[in-house]
Design a protein around this motif. Structure first.
Motif, PDB file in Angstrom:
ATOM      1  N   GLN A   1       0.823  -1.458   0.514  1.00 15.63           N
ATOM      2  CA  GLN A   1      -0.032   0.418   0.105  1.00 15.63           C
ATOM      3  C   GLN A   1       0.623   0.840   0.428  1.00 15.63           C
ATOM      4  O   GLN A   1       1.834   1.537   0.418  1.00 15.63           O
ATOM      5  CB  GLN A   1      -0.740   0.238   1.355  1.00 15.63           C
ATOM      6  N   SER A   2       0.692   2.528  -0.952  1.00 14.15           N
ATOM      7  CA  SER A   2       1.217   4.281  -0.691  1.00 14.15           C
ATOM      8  C   SER A   2       0.991   4.163   0.559  1.00 14.15           C
ATOM      9  O   SER A   2       1.772   5.354   1.108  1.00 14.15           O
ATOM     10  CB  SER A   2       0.327   4.517  -1.709  1.00 14.15           C
ATOM     11  N   PHE A   3      -0.474   4.160   1.388  1.00 10.88           N
ATOM     12  CA  PHE A   3      -0.255   4.200   2.594  1.00 10.88           C
ATOM     13  C   PHE A   3      -0.121   3.835   3.802  1.00 10.88           C
ATOM     14  O   PHE A   3      -0.452   2.305   3.661  1.00 10.88           O
ATOM     15  CB  PHE A   3      -2.028   4.971   2.545  1.00 10.88           C
ATOM     16  N   THR A   4       0.901   4.343   4.666  1.00 12.24           N
ATOM     17  CA  THR A   4       1.858   3.264   5.256  1.00 12.24           C
ATOM     18  C   THR A   4       1.510   3.096   7.093  1.00 12.24           C
ATOM     19  O   THR A   4       2.131   2.652   7.713  1.00 12.24           O
ATOM     20  CB  THR A   4       3.038   3.514   5.274  1.00 12.24           C
ATOM     21  N   ASP A   5       0.165   3.979   7.132  1.00 14.71           N
ATOM     22  CA  ASP A   5       0.183   4.841   8.567  1.00 14.71           C
ATOM     23  C   ASP A   5      -1.284   3.503   9.100  1.00 14.71           C
ATOM     24  O   ASP A   5      -1.723   4.156   9.290  1.00 14.71           O
ATOM     25  CB  ASP A   5      -0.153   5.418   9.004  1.00 14.71           C
ATOM     26  N   TYR A   6      -0.745   2.471   8.869  1.00 15.39           N
ATOM     27  CA  TYR A   6      -2.237   1.191   9.427  1.00 15.39           C
ATOM     28  C   TYR A   6      -0.888   0.170  10.429  1.00 15.39           C
ATOM     29  O   TYR A   6       0.109   0.525   9.833  1.00 15.39           O
ATOM     30  CB  TYR A   6      -1.894   0.940   8.176  1.00 15.39           C
TER      31      TYR A   6
ATOM     32  N   HIS B   1      -3.160   1.718  -3.653  1.00 14.07           N
ATOM     33  CA  HIS B   1      -3.711   3.084  -4.111  1.00 14.07           C
ATOM     34  C   HIS B   1      -5.241   3.225  -2.342  1.00 14.07           C
ATOM     35  O   HIS B   1      -5.451   4.053  -2.482  1.00 14.07           O
ATOM     36  CB  HIS B   1      -3.696   4.324  -4.754  1.00 14.07           C
TER      37      HIS B   1
ATOM     38  N   GLU C   1      -5.101   4.655   0.339  1.00 18.67           N
ATOM     39  CA  GLU C   1      -4.530   6.931   0.760  1.00 18.67           C
ATOM     40  C   GLU C   1      -5.489   6.960   0.236  1.00 18.67           C
ATOM     41  O   GLU C   1      -6.302   7.995   0.704  1.00 18.67           O
ATOM     42  CB  GLU C   1      -3.970   6.351  -0.380  1.00 18.67           C
TER      43      GLU C   1
END
Length: 324
Positions: free
Chosen positions: A29-34, A97, A100
């Motif tokens: 994933q491009s969003f990594t705050d998980y 994505h 994100e």
């Protein structure tokens, strides 16, 4: 340490065959705050070692006993710390994505309680169809539209934490048998839709118009074979709505009629498959002229139950609006 933006809920029971693909799609994933809340429902295969091989971002929990999926989802949710809650079933996939794009929609509108994406249904090798193609979604306060045409796949759904925690059993009279709260553990085939409906009643819904979720199906479609369960749980959801929302019967008289008719169709299908043709016709008789599928099913009940599989294929070939 601050809480992550997103908690990704993964519920697992002997999912080793496809689990690494699912985990890889998550880690890309491009969003990594998980964080990943991985709830193992007492797997006996290699699932635990696969999950643990992905490092500290995966918080692994193992239940004491194997429990129904709705209960297992609630147990996992109790461990989640994120502002948003996403679900990845262990045989499904996400495109890079996905998180994100969903987080951006939540950030843009604090009234949104649920964001989904379009979903590509595939059998592991080839694409079969996309959900939005046959069931167009809607944005905003879309409670009625969602009950008419359910367009949210589980692995595409992301919830705002406040939308989930607001689903409490408060206001339900003791002894009604109505289960509020998060996932209704008395449901076995409609527990996901039940949560989506209740969030849609009080919150706006939004969606990403891209197929960023891939839903893997295995073998033949089994939905048609569970229509007896669907009938019972459709009526159970209707009973819940009438208890939760005092003005429901007046404000949503059309939905009361819709869910009653839908349950009748589901029950009639189950009876016909069991060879109870006359009983199936009697149940569907009041709805015979309510739409094309009801008329077609009426005539199908004059055929033997051995025609069930052919009828199932024809039914799922209908546009989604005709299967409501």
């Amino acid at each position: 340490m601050s809480a992550p933006a997103v908690s990704v809920i993964m519920n697992c029971l002997n999912s080793a065959h496809d689990l690494r693909q699912a985990m890889d799609s998550l880690m890309s994933q491009s969003f990594t705050d998980y964080e990943v809340v991985f709830w193992d429902n007492c797997s006996t295969d290699e699932s635990p070692s696969i999950a643990l091989s992905y490092g500290e971002q995966v918080h692994y929990f193992r239940g004491a006993d194997t429990v129904p999926l709705g209960q297992a989802r609630n147990l996992a949710l109790a461990q989640a710390q994120g502002r948003y809650l996403a679900f990845l079933d262990c045989d499904d996939l996400w495109l890079p994505h996905k998180l994100e794009r969903q987080v951006a929609l939540f950030a843009a509108n604090p009234r949104v309680g649920l964001v989904c994406t379009d979903t590509e249904i595939f059998d592991g090798r080839r694409s079969i169809r996309k959900i939005f193609t046959e069931s167009a979604p809607a944005r905003g306060m879309v409670f009625a539209e969602l009950l008419q045409r359910q367009w949210i796949s589980m692995s595409s759904a992301m919830l705002r934490r406040e939308a989930l925690t607001a689903l409490s059993p408060q206001g339900i009279a003791p002894g009604t048998g109505i289960n509020g709260g998060w996932f209704d553990e008395s449901l076995n085939v409609c527990e996901e839709a039940d949560v989506f409906y209740r969030i849609a009643h009080d919150w706006e819904l939004d969606y990403v118009d891209e197929a960023l979720t891939r839903w893997r199906i295995h073998g033949g479609n089994t939905t048609f074979r569970k229509f007896g369960q669907f009938a019972d749980e459709t009526l159970q959801i209707l009973k819940k709505h009438l208890a939760l929302y005092p003005s429901y019967a007046v404000e949503h008289a059309d939905l009361v009629e819709l869910l009653t008719r839908r349950a009748a169709f589901q029950k009639a299908v189950a009876l016909w498959r069991e060879g109870n043709n006359a009983a199936a016709r009697e149940i569907i008789r009041p709805w015979r002229n309510a739409g094309r599928k009801y008329g077609l099913f009426w005539w199908a009940t004059f055929l033997p139950g051995t025609c069930f599989d052919l009828a199932a294929r024809l039914y799922f070939a209908l546009p989604a609006r005709l299967r409501a």
